[in-house]
Motif scaffolding. Structure first.
Motif, mmCIF file in Angstrom:
data_model
loop_
_atom_site.group_PDB
_atom_site.id
_atom_site.type_symbol
_atom_site.label_atom_id
_atom_site.label_comp_id
_atom_site.label_asym_id
_atom_site.label_seq_id
_atom_site.Cartn_x
_atom_site.Cartn_y
_atom_site.Cartn_z
ATOM 1 N N GLY A 1 -1.803 14.914 -4.852
ATOM 2 C CA GLY A 1 -1.196 13.593 -5.050
ATOM 3 C C GLY A 1 -2.010 12.461 -4.433
ATOM 4 O O GLY A 1 -1.903 11.300 -4.832
ATOM 5 N N THR A 2 -2.889 12.788 -3.491
ATOM 6 C CA THR A 2 -3.661 11.718 -2.844
ATOM 7 C C THR A 2 -4.761 11.167 -3.754
ATOM 8 O O THR A 2 -5.424 10.204 -3.396
ATOM 9 C CB THR A 2 -4.286 12.213 -1.523
ATOM 10 O OG1 THR A 2 -5.201 13.277 -1.825
ATOM 11 C CG2 THR A 2 -3.221 12.666 -0.552
ATOM 12 N N LYS A 3 -4.928 11.781 -4.931
ATOM 13 C CA LYS A 3 -5.886 11.230 -5.903
ATOM 14 C C LYS A 3 -5.432 9.831 -6.319
ATOM 15 O O LYS A 3 -6.261 8.964 -6.588
ATOM 16 C CB LYS A 3 -5.954 12.129 -7.136
ATOM 17 C CG LYS A 3 -7.127 13.066 -7.126
ATOM 18 C CD LYS A 3 -7.349 13.731 -8.467
ATOM 19 C CE LYS A 3 -8.352 14.874 -8.239
ATOM 20 N NZ LYS A 3 -8.008 16.058 -9.024
ATOM 21 N N ASP A 4 -4.137 9.629 -6.340
ATOM 22 C CA ASP A 4 -3.592 8.319 -6.744
ATOM 23 C C ASP A 4 -2.871 7.628 -5.594
ATOM 24 O O ASP A 4 -2.082 6.709 -5.797
ATOM 25 C CB ASP A 4 -2.647 8.491 -7.942
ATOM 26 C CG ASP A 4 -3.443 8.899 -9.172
ATOM 27 O OD1 ASP A 4 -3.106 9.937 -9.783
ATOM 28 O OD2 ASP A 4 -4.443 8.204 -9.458
ATOM 29 N N LEU A 5 -3.175 8.072 -4.356
ATOM 30 C CA LEU A 5 -2.500 7.477 -3.197
ATOM 31 C C LEU A 5 -3.218 6.203 -2.751
ATOM 32 O O LEU A 5 -4.438 6.202 -2.557
ATOM 33 C CB LEU A 5 -2.475 8.468 -2.024
ATOM 34 C CG LEU A 5 -1.976 7.917 -0.679
ATOM 35 C CD1 LEU A 5 -0.512 7.520 -0.757
ATOM 36 C CD2 LEU A 5 -2.197 8.936 0.429
ATOM 37 N N ILE A 6 -2.478 5.117 -2.616
ATOM 38 C CA ILE A 6 -2.981 3.921 -1.941
ATOM 39 C C ILE A 6 -2.257 3.870 -0.605
ATOM 40 O O ILE A 6 -1.031 3.785 -0.581
ATOM 41 C CB ILE A 6 -2.705 2.647 -2.750
ATOM 42 C CG1 ILE A 6 -3.380 2.714 -4.118
ATOM 43 C CG2 ILE A 6 -3.163 1.396 -1.980
ATOM 44 C CD1 ILE A 6 -2.956 1.591 -5.065
ATOM 45 N N PHE A 7 -3.007 4.001 0.495
ATOM 46 C CA PHE A 7 -2.410 3.905 1.835
ATOM 47 C C PHE A 7 -2.192 2.417 2.068
ATOM 48 O O PHE A 7 -3.105 1.689 2.392
ATOM 49 C CB PHE A 7 -3.354 4.510 2.858
ATOM 50 C CG PHE A 7 -2.853 4.495 4.276
ATOM 51 C CD1 PHE A 7 -3.733 4.273 5.326
ATOM 52 C CD2 PHE A 7 -1.514 4.728 4.579
ATOM 53 C CE1 PHE A 7 -3.284 4.280 6.651
ATOM 54 C CE2 PHE A 7 -1.060 4.730 5.891
ATOM 55 C CZ PHE A 7 -1.944 4.494 6.923
ATOM 56 N N ARG A 8 -0.948 1.971 1.849
ATOM 57 C CA ARG A 8 -0.644 0.550 1.751
ATOM 58 C C ARG A 8 -0.473 -0.109 3.106
ATOM 59 O O ARG A 8 0.296 0.359 3.936
ATOM 60 C CB ARG A 8 0.647 0.373 0.939
ATOM 61 C CG ARG A 8 1.061 -1.052 0.809
ATOM 62 C CD ARG A 8 2.407 -1.228 0.139
ATOM 63 N NE ARG A 8 2.964 -2.506 0.546
ATOM 64 C CZ ARG A 8 3.587 -3.345 -0.294
ATOM 65 N NH1 ARG A 8 3.714 -3.035 -1.570
ATOM 66 N NH2 ARG A 8 4.066 -4.486 0.154
ATOM 67 N N ASN A 9 -1.236 -1.189 3.330
ATOM 68 C CA ASN A 9 -1.126 -2.047 4.522
ATOM 69 C C ASN A 9 -1.604 -3.421 4.103
ATOM 70 O O ASN A 9 -2.705 -3.838 4.439
ATOM 71 C CB ASN A 9 -1.989 -1.496 5.657
ATOM 72 C CG ASN A 9 -1.615 -0.092 6.074
ATOM 73 O OD1 ASN A 9 -0.593 0.105 6.725
ATOM 74 N ND2 ASN A 9 -2.420 0.887 5.663
ATOM 75 N N THR A 10 -0.767 -4.122 3.302
ATOM 76 C CA THR A 10 -1.179 -5.425 2.780
ATOM 77 C C THR A 10 -1.067 -6.501 3.852
ATOM 78 O O THR A 10 -0.445 -6.282 4.901
ATOM 79 C CB THR A 10 -0.263 -5.839 1.620
ATOM 80 O OG1 THR A 10 1.057 -6.051 2.152
ATOM 81 C CG2 THR A 10 -0.226 -4.772 0.524
ATOM 82 N N PHE A 11 -1.618 -7.687 3.570
ATOM 83 C CA PHE A 11 -1.481 -8.798 4.518
ATOM 84 C C PHE A 11 -0.004 -9.138 4.718
ATOM 85 O O PHE A 11 0.437 -9.419 5.833
ATOM 86 C CB PHE A 11 -2.274 -10.012 4.019
ATOM 87 C CG PHE A 11 -3.764 -9.821 4.110
ATOM 88 C CD1 PHE A 11 -4.549 -9.766 2.963
ATOM 89 C CD2 PHE A 11 -4.385 -9.681 5.346
ATOM 90 C CE1 PHE A 11 -5.920 -9.573 3.044
ATOM 91 C CE2 PHE A 11 -5.753 -9.494 5.444
ATOM 92 C CZ PHE A 11 -6.530 -9.425 4.283
ATOM 93 N N GLY A 12 0.771 -9.033 3.640
ATOM 94 C CA GLY A 12 2.215 -9.289 3.750
ATOM 95 C C GLY A 12 2.877 -8.261 4.660
ATOM 96 O O GLY A 12 3.697 -8.603 5.521
#
Ligand code: KMH
Ligand code: ZN
Length: 311
Positions: free
Chosen positions: A141-152
């Motif tokens: 599943g990490t093929k499509d994983l974005i480890f999200r930490n946006t500026f928001g």
């Protein structure tokens, strides 16, 4: 860079990268995670970085009761600085992962400085079969994983650190993350001096080679002058070469089964303490530097102290 003769030596005892099939030494239950952290501290680690897992299956989770149990167990037997993760289970949103800070009010917690692809799927090639059904789909599943930490997200979670007097350790997986930290500092969402963790070798981030560590250090010098300290995480087999390089540059280092399962080529580490002991010996031999006491680290990083926590 802020100079500190002794070492801030962190140990990341279980993480959310490796899965149970990969090593029988990977701690799973709260008891095992706490025991490994305490033994790592006895071996010289002054900061223990903790994630939690489903006690039955070993799957990474963001269960704050488990975090509380682990932190409380460690506190009973060690004065090491307990640093819970806010990276947590990487597919969950930051605004969920941050919940460990209000729950434990820790002295320190990790804070990831940007969004990246976080590819663990290459690990699949090394194993023919897995103990638990969740392991293969988790890695795939990490093929499509974005480890999200946006500026928001960072704008939302950094005030939570502040509200609880928790010092963020800034996880920088690439050079751009150093500029993100500078941006947040300029906006008053971060306070000097910063403690940076250069993360090298995660699939999706900067490569784990000596020139990249030197480059990240040079950029940090330009951006933060003498208002920062740094540590390094070298993923996998890069753990000791990059750790030693950072220590010889006046920086600090992290070891542990979260980032690397091997004591040396082909030999699985039997414990986190073995990884800590190896780095302590190498550092003393090659650089003469030794781990500071947890209280010396508290003073250096200006932490609020263990009595200020909620565990
Ligand atoms: N997983 C490591 C590469 C966190 O937990 O917030 C970095 C880390 C991040 O430990
Ligand atoms: Zn972590």
């Amino acid at each position: 860079m802020r100079s500190f003769d002794d070492l801030v030596l962190s140990c990341a005892v279980t993480g959310a990268i490796h899965t149970p099939t990969m090593s029988p030494s990977l701690p799973i239950t709260p008891e095992e995670i706490a025991e490994e952290a305490i033994a790592a501290a006895d071996a010289g680690a002054n900061v223990v970085h903790v994630h939690v897992r489903d006690p039955e299956t070993g799957e990474p989770v963001n269960d704050f009761d488990l975090f509380d149990e682990v932190a409380t167990r460690i506190r009973k037997e060690s004065d090491a600085i307990v640093q819970p993760t806010t990276g947590g289970e990487p597919s969950s949103p930051p605004r969920e992962r941050i919940g460990v800070v209000p729950r434990l009010a820790p002295e320190m917690a990790s804070c990831n400085m940007g969004s990246i692809n976080f590819g663990l799927y290459p690990l699949l090639e090394r194993y023919d079969e897995f103990e638990h059904d969740w392991e293969e789909p988790y890695l795939e599943g990490t093929k499509d994983l974005i480890f999200r930490n946006t500026f928001g997200d960072l704008e939302t979670i950094l005030p939570v650190f502040d509200a609880h007097g928790t010092k963020p350790e800034l996880e920088c997986y690439d050079v751009g993350h150093l500029y993100n930290a500078k941006h947040l500092l300029d906006r008053g969402l971060l306070e000097s001096p910063l403690h940076l963790q250069f993360v090298l070798g995660i699939h999706g981030g900067i490569g784990a080679d000596a020139a990249n560590l030197t480059h990240m250090h040079r950029v940090a010098e330009d951006l933060f002058g003498d208002q920062y300290s740094f540590s390094v995480i070298g993923a996998g087999r890069n753990e000791f070469p990059l750790g030693l390089q950072a220590i010889s540059m006046g920086g600090h280092a992290r070891v542990g089964l979260e980032d690397n399962l091997y004591l040396r080529k082909g030999e699985l580490a039997e414990s986190n303490a073995d990884l800590v002991a190896k780095l302590v010996d190498l550092a003393a031999e090659q650089t003469g530097r030794e781990p500071a006491s947890p209280n010396q680290v508290r003073e250096f990083l200006d932490l609020k102290g263990p009595d200020g926590t909620a565990f």
